[in-house]
Each structure stands twice: as C-alpha cells, then as structure tokens.
Scaffold this motif. Sequence first.
Motif, PDB file in Angstrom:
ATOM      1  N   GLY A   1       0.801  -1.220   0.000  1.00 55.76           N
ATOM      2  CA  GLY A   1       0.000   0.000   0.000  1.00 55.76           C
ATOM      3  C   GLY A   1       0.827   1.260   0.000  1.00 55.76           C
ATOM      4  O   GLY A   1       0.304   2.348  -0.247  1.00 55.76           O
ATOM      5  N   PHE A   2       2.129   1.150   0.276  1.00 56.51           N
ATOM      6  CA  PHE A   2       3.011   2.312   0.242  1.00 56.51           C
ATOM      7  C   PHE A   2       3.572   2.490  -1.169  1.00 56.51           C
ATOM      8  O   PHE A   2       3.591   3.583  -1.714  1.00 56.51           O
ATOM      9  N   MET A   3       4.031   1.416  -1.758  1.00 54.86           N
ATOM     10  CA  MET A   3       4.517   1.406  -3.139  1.00 54.86           C
ATOM     11  C   MET A   3       4.218   0.039  -3.735  1.00 54.86           C
ATOM     12  O   MET A   3       4.721  -0.969  -3.258  1.00 54.86           O
ATOM     13  N   ASP A   4       3.397   0.030  -4.765  1.00 56.67           N
ATOM     14  CA  ASP A   4       3.047  -1.225  -5.407  1.00 56.67           C
ATOM     15  C   ASP A   4       3.804  -1.447  -6.716  1.00 56.67           C
ATOM     16  O   ASP A   4       3.986  -2.580  -7.141  1.00 56.67           O
ATOM     17  N   HIS A   5       4.204  -0.346  -7.354  1.00 54.68           N
ATOM     18  CA  HIS A   5       4.937  -0.416  -8.613  1.00 54.68           C
ATOM     19  C   HIS A   5       5.956   0.713  -8.655  1.00 54.68           C
ATOM     20  O   HIS A   5       5.769   1.766  -8.034  1.00 54.68           O
ATOM     21  N   ILE A   6       7.015   0.487  -9.411  1.00 52.39           N
ATOM     22  CA  ILE A   6       7.936   1.565  -9.764  1.00 52.39           C
ATOM     23  C   ILE A   6       8.091   1.518 -11.280  1.00 52.39           C
ATOM     24  O   ILE A   6       8.182   0.438 -11.878  1.00 52.39           O
ATOM     25  N   SER A   7       8.071   2.684 -11.915  1.00 53.00           N
ATOM     26  CA  SER A   7       7.985   2.720 -13.376  1.00 53.00           C
ATOM     27  C   SER A   7       9.354   2.744 -14.046  1.00 53.00           C
ATOM     28  O   SER A   7      10.391   2.964 -13.410  1.00 53.00           O
TER      29      SER A   7
END
Length: 501
Positions: free
Chosen positions: A238-244
């Motif tokens: 919920g804090f970071m689900d993906h990084i682009s």
Amino acid sequence: MAKLVINDIEEKNRIAPEIYGHFSEHLGRCIYEGLYVGEKSDIPNVNGMRKDVVEALKEIDVPVLRWPGGCFADEYHWKDGIGDKSKRKKIINTHWGGVVEDNSFGTHEYFELCKQLGCKTYINGNLGSGTVQEMSEWVEYMTFKGVSPMAELRKKNGHEEPWKVDYFGVGNENWGCGGNMTPDFYANMYRRYQTYVRNYDPEKPIQKVCCGANVDDYHWTKHVLNTCYDHTPEQLHGFMDHISLHYYVHPEGWDIKGSATDFSEECWYKTLKKALYMDTLINRHSSIIDQYDPDKKVGLSVDEWGTWFTCEPGTNPGFLYQQNTMRDALVAGITLNIFNKHCDRVKMACIAQMVNVLQAVILTEGEKMIKTPTYYVFHMYRHHQGAKLLESSLSGINEIGECEWIVPEITESVSKKDDIVTITLNNLSATDKKDLDISFVTGKEYEVVEANIVTSSDMHAHNTFDSPEVVKEITFKNYKTVKNGLKVTIPACSVVEIRVR
C-alpha cells in the motif's frame, strides 16, 4: 538445426494481463479525433467515444489504460475537466503543439471510455505542479462513496456512485518534464503525496505507482528506493506497489530519430538491437529493486515504451504522429516476449500511445480508421494475458545483422492457459526464412488449434487510409506436426503465433 525446447511440465509465474496495457495522453490526436470526437460528432460514437476505435480496441482485450499523461499529467489540474463542458477552462497545451486544450475530455469521459473498453483504470496524478490537497481531492472525488465535499461534487456532475481506480501514478517523469527533480527530492515528495492517496474502499485498494527511471538511470532507481525505504514500516503493502521505467527506441538517436518508413537494412537491425536492450534494462533495474524487495512484491511498470521516429512530413511536430511498419511489429513482438519472460517482476506495461501518437495500434483520419501492424501483434499476443509462463530455450540460433547491430535470428516466449500452449516467435531477419524444430520436455503429442502470422516481404510495409490491409494478421500454415513437436518455417520479417493443445 535451430531448436526450441519447451518445458511443459512446470508452470512459472503468471503473465499479468496489464503487461499488455496502453497509454493515452492529451497529445496531438490521441484523445481528440482518435478516441473522443464528442457526442455531437457526425462520426459514429457512443457518449462521444468513437465506435470504430472502441470496437477495434475491444478485440485486442485492452487490460488497462493510463491517462492523462505523460508530461501533460504534471500540468493537468483535474477540476478544469469536470462539470458543464461549455464552462470548462481552456488552456494552452505547452508540452504538445501549443494548441488549445478545451478540457472536454476529463475524468468522467475517461471512466466512460474505460467502461466501454472493459479495462482497468490507471490515473497519473499531478505532483510536478499540483498540491497534495489537489491530488487528495481528486482521489476523493473519484472513489469516495460517503458524504464529503468532493463526493457531493461528483454527484452534482452526474455520477452518483464512485469509480474504481485500479492504479494511481504519483507524478510522471519527475526527473525531467515532471519537475526536474533529484531522486532524493522526488522520493520524499512521493512519500508525502502517496500518504494522501487514500483507500476509501478497503475492498478496492488503489495500487500506487512510484516514478522510476528514464532508460538506464540506475542512480535514480537506487536513490529513490533508498529514500522511500528509509524509515518505513516493514510491511510496505500500500506504500509502493509499482515503480515505473520509460524506454523509447530511437534508431538514429534522440535528436535525429529517423524516418518511420524510409530506412535502410542497417537501420532495421539497429532498431531491433535497441528494442532488445529492454531485456538489459529490466535485468539491471530489477537487480537494484531486489535489494529492497527480494520477495518481488513491487512490480516494475514499463508504462511508456515503443518506437519514436521523426513525425510524418507535413504534420505538427508537437503531435508526434508517425506511420507504423513491419519494423514496429517486430519491435512489439520482441518487447512483449521480453516482458513475458520477466513476468516475475514486470507487472504492467503501457505502449505509447494508443491512437495517432508514436507506436500507435490505430490511426485515424476523419471518419477513416486503420489498424497498424503493431495492432495485429497485440491481437495475437492477447492469449498470453493471465497465462502461466513456460520455460523455453532456443539453440542453433545464429546472430545476424550489420556492423555492430547484431541480433539473434529468433526470439520467443511461451505460456499456458486452459490447457492451451501459446508460442510466439519473431524472425528478426529482414531477408531470410528460418527453419525451427519445436519439441516438448514431456514428449506429449500436441495438436495445433490456431496459428497466425503478421509478415511482409517488404520490411517497410505499412497500412494507409487508401490501402488499409497491406499488413494484417493471416493464418499461418508453414508447419507440420511431428512426433513430440512441430517443424516450422518462419518467414523473414515476421511475427508468428502458434497455439497447441
């Protein structure tokens, strides 16, 4: 003899359908004229969305659509695009062409389009020039069911129930057009802004996308993650689900780019070599992410990828309108095979862009519409969506090309779903066919249930509004079933799909 061995015993990671996602930005004729013509248009439409385009896109099973940018996202103020269209604020699109943006396509229109397509939603928020309050209120406007100022405003504007936001990008290209930030500065901004991207419905959580690197900027990836993971709870869900990650193929370099239709054989191989670089980028960025997320809970989202050539002569250079040839088809086939093989980390990808911009799957001109070679590749590859990756290995494959632009003859990926194995093959040679023996580890006998191909004897082949079917998907017949496999002859310059059971 070239051989492809498929391990049909052990199924590996699931190929996320979102790997086959698309990107639409307020850029050129992607949205206006391409996707949206307005309710009063003479072009057949449903609530302003072009019927022909929507129907064509439904055929390729679009899983997710990213909007409103791109660079446009970090100058987009969402309240300009809601309410009475006659009263919406008109602005100048300073990033793309200097044209008037009348905001007639906004939040409500986007969700209407996604409803018609039957796809998931990916909203990109404004971190570069927007406030925390603005981003927070947009999420509230879209997703809050209860009593609140933004929920009441949404209802006043005609939508009683909240929508589902599947993905939310906290800024875009913040190393460049999204604010020219340092990685540490952006990471702290991300930490702050994402806090207020609230999950108002715990049963429909929003997956948050952190702005990752441009191409091979490993420094950005390292320092963003280092700052984001500093002093955070152990449970990061919920804090970071993906990084682009963003990567475009410019065969002649960023400044020159080169023609979409007039290119040499050397440039053909140069382009494909640069497309193959995606594998290196994913490996190297993933190795950094692994240091912080060894369990692979954070997905790598390649939410901008594709070819970027010099725009077509006579068109607005800010509109990034380019033709689409067999070269683009091969770039698509190569890239999607790479994504499939990295499905343990790559969880979403969005080709740039959907209609009339860069490596578009559809081109329009007034009432006319054509499907590009890239479109047909997506149509064949749709069978990989949600399937389980199978281990596959090539041997006896030569290296081909010119000068330093050397590539393998064949690339592939294989998946299985509902007892059907889907094999996708690319012949990267511009001139020579390739014989390939396909076998299975189990020794089981398989029957072909479907086989298709996108190919041409001319690597420059493309569809035009006068000749819309020069390149299209047709039945593939150059195979024969043998004990424990297939013998296949893959034409030069082709993308092939074979499905067996």
